[in-house]
Design a protein around this motif. Structure first.
Motif, PDB file in Angstrom:
ATOM      1  N   ASN A 202      20.919 -16.973 -10.421  1.00 33.49           N
ATOM      2  CA  ASN A 202      19.687 -17.440  -9.314  1.00 33.49           C
ATOM      3  C   ASN A 202      19.412 -16.184  -8.584  1.00 33.49           C
ATOM      4  N   GLU A 203      20.273 -15.125  -8.282  1.00 35.09           N
ATOM      5  CA  GLU A 203      19.848 -13.949  -7.644  1.00 35.09           C
ATOM      6  C   GLU A 203      18.730 -13.070  -8.353  1.00 35.09           C
ATOM      7  N   ASN A 204      19.027 -13.117  -9.550  1.00 32.46           N
ATOM      8  CA  ASN A 204      18.241 -12.329 -10.527  1.00 32.46           C
ATOM      9  C   ASN A 204      16.593 -13.078 -10.428  1.00 32.46           C
ATOM     10  N   GLU A 205      16.713 -14.392 -10.507  1.00 33.03           N
ATOM     11  CA  GLU A 205      15.505 -15.005 -10.515  1.00 33.03           C
ATOM     12  C   GLU A 205      14.988 -14.845  -9.060  1.00 33.03           C
ATOM     13  N   ARG A 206      15.402 -14.972  -7.975  1.00 31.35           N
ATOM     14  CA  ARG A 206      15.036 -14.685  -6.460  1.00 31.35           C
ATOM     15  C   ARG A 206      14.476 -13.402  -6.786  1.00 31.35           C
ATOM     16  N   PHE A 207      14.980 -12.353  -7.139  1.00 30.97           N
ATOM     17  CA  PHE A 207      14.727 -11.024  -7.105  1.00 30.97           C
ATOM     18  C   PHE A 207      13.222 -10.802  -7.907  1.00 30.97           C
ATOM     19  N   ASP A 208      13.253 -11.498  -9.097  1.00 31.35           N
ATOM     20  CA  ASP A 208      12.061 -11.459  -9.851  1.00 31.35           C
ATOM     21  C   ASP A 208      10.852 -12.297  -9.349  1.00 31.35           C
ATOM     22  N   GLN A 209      11.051 -13.260  -8.436  1.00 28.82           N
ATOM     23  CA  GLN A 209      10.130 -13.889  -7.848  1.00 28.82           C
ATOM     24  C   GLN A 209       9.653 -13.047  -6.653  1.00 28.82           C
ATOM     25  N   PHE A 210      10.550 -12.155  -5.964  1.00 32.37           N
ATOM     26  CA  PHE A 210      10.325 -11.359  -4.867  1.00 32.37           C
ATOM     27  C   PHE A 210       9.445 -10.223  -5.406  1.00 32.37           C
ATOM     28  N   ALA A 211       9.653  -9.688  -6.482  1.00 29.82           N
ATOM     29  CA  ALA A 211       9.066  -8.646  -7.226  1.00 29.82           C
ATOM     30  C   ALA A 211       7.648  -8.945  -7.434  1.00 29.82           C
ATOM     31  N   ALA A 212       7.376 -10.144  -7.739  1.00 34.74           N
ATOM     32  CA  ALA A 212       6.096 -10.796  -8.252  1.00 34.74           C
ATOM     33  C   ALA A 212       5.366 -11.153  -7.026  1.00 34.74           C
ATOM     34  N   VAL A 213       5.772 -11.331  -5.947  1.00 34.13           N
ATOM     35  CA  VAL A 213       5.029 -11.661  -4.668  1.00 34.13           C
ATOM     36  C   VAL A 213       4.582 -10.261  -4.208  1.00 34.13           C
ATOM     37  N   LEU A 214       5.544  -9.391  -4.146  1.00 30.78           N
ATOM     38  CA  LEU A 214       5.231  -7.918  -3.462  1.00 30.78           C
ATOM     39  C   LEU A 214       4.289  -7.318  -4.574  1.00 30.78           C
ATOM     40  N   THR A 215       4.515  -7.117  -5.622  1.00 30.37           N
ATOM     41  CA  THR A 215       3.297  -6.561  -6.698  1.00 30.37           C
ATOM     42  C   THR A 215       1.834  -7.205  -6.523  1.00 30.37           C
ATOM     43  N   THR A 216       1.620  -8.441  -6.246  1.00 32.32           N
ATOM     44  CA  THR A 216       0.368  -9.058  -6.206  1.00 32.32           C
ATOM     45  C   THR A 216      -0.153  -8.590  -4.771  1.00 32.32           C
ATOM     46  N   GLU A 217       0.821  -8.572  -3.665  1.00 31.45           N
ATOM     47  CA  GLU A 217       0.248  -8.379  -2.502  1.00 31.45           C
ATOM     48  C   GLU A 217      -0.160  -6.721  -2.236  1.00 31.45           C
ATOM     49  N   LEU A 218       0.770  -5.847  -2.784  1.00 33.49           N
ATOM     50  CA  LEU A 218       0.289  -4.421  -2.560  1.00 33.49           C
ATOM     51  C   LEU A 218      -0.828  -4.229  -3.691  1.00 33.49           C
ATOM     52  N   LEU A 219      -0.853  -4.806  -4.660  1.00 35.49           N
ATOM     53  CA  LEU A 219      -2.200  -4.667  -5.787  1.00 35.49           C
ATOM     54  C   LEU A 219      -3.510  -5.159  -5.193  1.00 35.49           C
ATOM     55  N   GLU A 220      -3.435  -6.344  -4.458  1.00 32.10           N
ATOM     56  CA  GLU A 220      -4.407  -6.994  -3.923  1.00 32.10           C
ATOM     57  C   GLU A 220      -5.127  -6.212  -2.842  1.00 32.10           C
ATOM     58  N   ARG A 221      -4.078  -5.814  -1.871  1.00 32.18           N
ATOM     59  CA  ARG A 221      -4.428  -5.151  -0.586  1.00 32.18           C
ATOM     60  C   ARG A 221      -4.901  -4.037  -0.968  1.00 32.18           C
ATOM     61  N   THR A 222      -4.676  -2.810  -1.976  1.00 33.69           N
ATOM     62  CA  THR A 222      -5.012  -1.744  -2.070  1.00 33.69           C
ATOM     63  C   THR A 222      -6.393  -1.672  -3.039  1.00 33.69           C
ATOM     64  N   ARG A 223      -6.413  -2.941  -3.868  1.00 35.20           N
ATOM     65  CA  ARG A 223      -7.666  -3.097  -4.680  1.00 35.20           C
ATOM     66  C   ARG A 223      -8.823  -3.619  -3.717  1.00 35.20           C
ATOM     67  N   LYS A 224      -8.671  -4.255  -2.814  1.00 35.90           N
ATOM     68  CA  LYS A 224      -9.746  -4.647  -1.875  1.00 35.90           C
ATOM     69  C   LYS A 224     -10.210  -3.493  -1.151  1.00 35.90           C
ATOM     70  N   ASN A 225      -9.304  -2.487  -0.570  1.00 38.92           N
ATOM     71  CA  ASN A 225      -9.658  -1.685   0.331  1.00 38.92           C
ATOM     72  C   ASN A 225     -10.497  -0.668  -0.496  1.00 38.92           C
ATOM     73  N   MET A 226     -10.105  -0.352  -1.699  1.00 36.96           N
ATOM     74  CA  MET A 226     -10.944   0.617  -2.473  1.00 36.96           C
ATOM     75  C   MET A 226     -12.296   0.029  -2.732  1.00 36.96           C
ATOM     76  N   GLU A 227     -12.451  -1.216  -3.036  1.00 31.98           N
ATOM     77  CA  GLU A 227     -13.730  -2.012  -3.352  1.00 31.98           C
ATOM     78  C   GLU A 227     -14.678  -2.041  -2.203  1.00 31.98           C
ATOM     79  N   LEU A 228     -14.144  -2.122  -1.047  1.00 27.92           N
ATOM     80  CA  LEU A 228     -14.758  -2.025   0.218  1.00 27.92           C
ATOM     81  C   LEU A 228     -15.529  -0.846   0.416  1.00 27.92           C
ATOM     82  N   LEU A 229     -14.513   0.285   0.042  1.00 28.10           N
ATOM     83  CA  LEU A 229     -15.080   1.647   0.321  1.00 28.10           C
ATOM     84  C   LEU A 229     -16.111   1.989  -0.866  1.00 28.10           C
ATOM     85  N   ALA A 230     -16.112   1.407  -1.913  1.00 31.02           N
ATOM     86  CA  ALA A 230     -17.150   1.764  -3.066  1.00 31.02           C
ATOM     87  C   ALA A 230     -18.713   1.466  -2.721  1.00 31.02           C
TER      88      ALA A 230
END
Length: 300
Positions: free
Chosen positions: A4-32
């Motif tokens: 269950n700890e592995n599953e929770r970590f995988d869920q955390f990793a997925a949420v963190l990955t999505t947030e960081l990629l979305e935030r940085t992508r939107k910033n770059m798109e706004l600057l383009a």
């Protein structure tokens, strides 16, 4: 870890990955810029880099981030599948949070060439970088007799850094070569909320309209566009304001070569200082064409 700890970590990793990629992508798109530039643009304003960046972060940066112990302690007892993003945003609102610290560490550790086997925060728990991930990502040929310790891009016991590899990629992808200090931009990108970039551009466009497009000439407000650009240039993180000025030079009528030349002169004491402080804007200004002279109207 327990199952269950592995599953929770995988869920955390997925949420963190999505947030960081979305935030940085939107910033770059706004600057383009939306319009066609007159010369090559910096990496952060080029769509081909934005696409590549997503893969680079997934396979190179995030494994290091997720391997750091302070980041892994964030997992806690949170139900990441249901309320993970809301909780993560509260974590990221703390400017000294472990995620941003690990993100900066990852870029620093991979930016310059280093000896193979040198610690780069190798991940554990399913987040370990795959051998040769840089070779595959950058389409670099690996040495024929590389020993088992060599990772992608390693030659003679030395792994090329991201700065070298991104600079090599620039010509193929159609963006300007990166300056060594551009790592500061990539490190700071997740700290910048896209809403702030959107607010800055909206304000720049509004002042541009007030200066150049009001129906009565006496209503015009000379200089407000430059003043607004100056404001955001120095109130946004390193280089982000410069990229907005460059976007204005591409997208906004009347923000032409004389306008940008004057802006640069007013922003620095010397040309040398200007080119050092605003290297990308200076390069673009040199490539801009002078506007066609406007014929004077003579009345009888």
């Amino acid at each position: 870890m327990a199952a269950n700890e592995n599953e929770r970590f995988d869920q955390f990793a997925a949420v963190l990955t999505t947030e960081l990629l979305e935030r940085t992508r939107k910033n770059m798109e706004l600057l383009a810029p939306d319009q066609q530039p007159c010369s090559m643009l910096p990496f952060i304003q080029t769509p081909s880099f934005v696409e590549f960046y997503q893969d680079l972060v997934r396979v190179g940066i995030l494994p290091v981030v997720l391997s750091r112990r302070p980041v892994r302690t964030i997992v806690g007892d949170v139900d990441w599948a249901r309320e993970g993003r809301e909780y993560l945003l509260t974590v990221l609102d703390d400017r000294s949070n472990a995620v941003f610290t690990a993100w900066e560490y990852a870029w620093d550790s991979l930016w310059d060439e280093r000896k193979v086997g040198q610690d780069s925060g190798g991940a554990g728990g399913g987040t370990k970088q795959k051998k040769g991930f840089f070779s595959a990502l950058f389409s670099r040929k690996r040495p024929e007799k590389a020993d088992s310790g060599h990772a992608g891009g390693a030659e003679g016991g030395v792994m090329a850094g991201l700065h070298i590899m991104l600079t090599e990629l620039a010509e193929k992808r159609g963006f300007l070569p990166l300056f060594h200090e551009d790592v500061r931009i990539l490190k700071a990108l997740p700290r910048l909320k896209p809403g702030r970039v959107a607010q800055a551009w909206k304000e720049i466009v509004q002042y541009h309209h007030q200066e150049f497009y009001l129906p009565e000439p006496e209503q015009a407000k000379p200089g407000v566009t430059s003043d607004c650009l100056q404001k955001w240039h120095y109130n946004l993180p390193d280089k982000i304001g410069e990229f907005l000025v460059l976007k204005a030079a591409v997208d906004l009528e009347h923000v032409n070569k004389p306008f940008i030349g004057k802006y640069i002169r007013q922003s620095a004491r010397t040309q040398e200082e200007a080119e050092k402080g605003m290297p990308y804007l200076s390069l673009y200004w040199k490539a801009m064409r002078n506007p066609a002279p406007v014929a004077e109207r003579h009345t009888l």
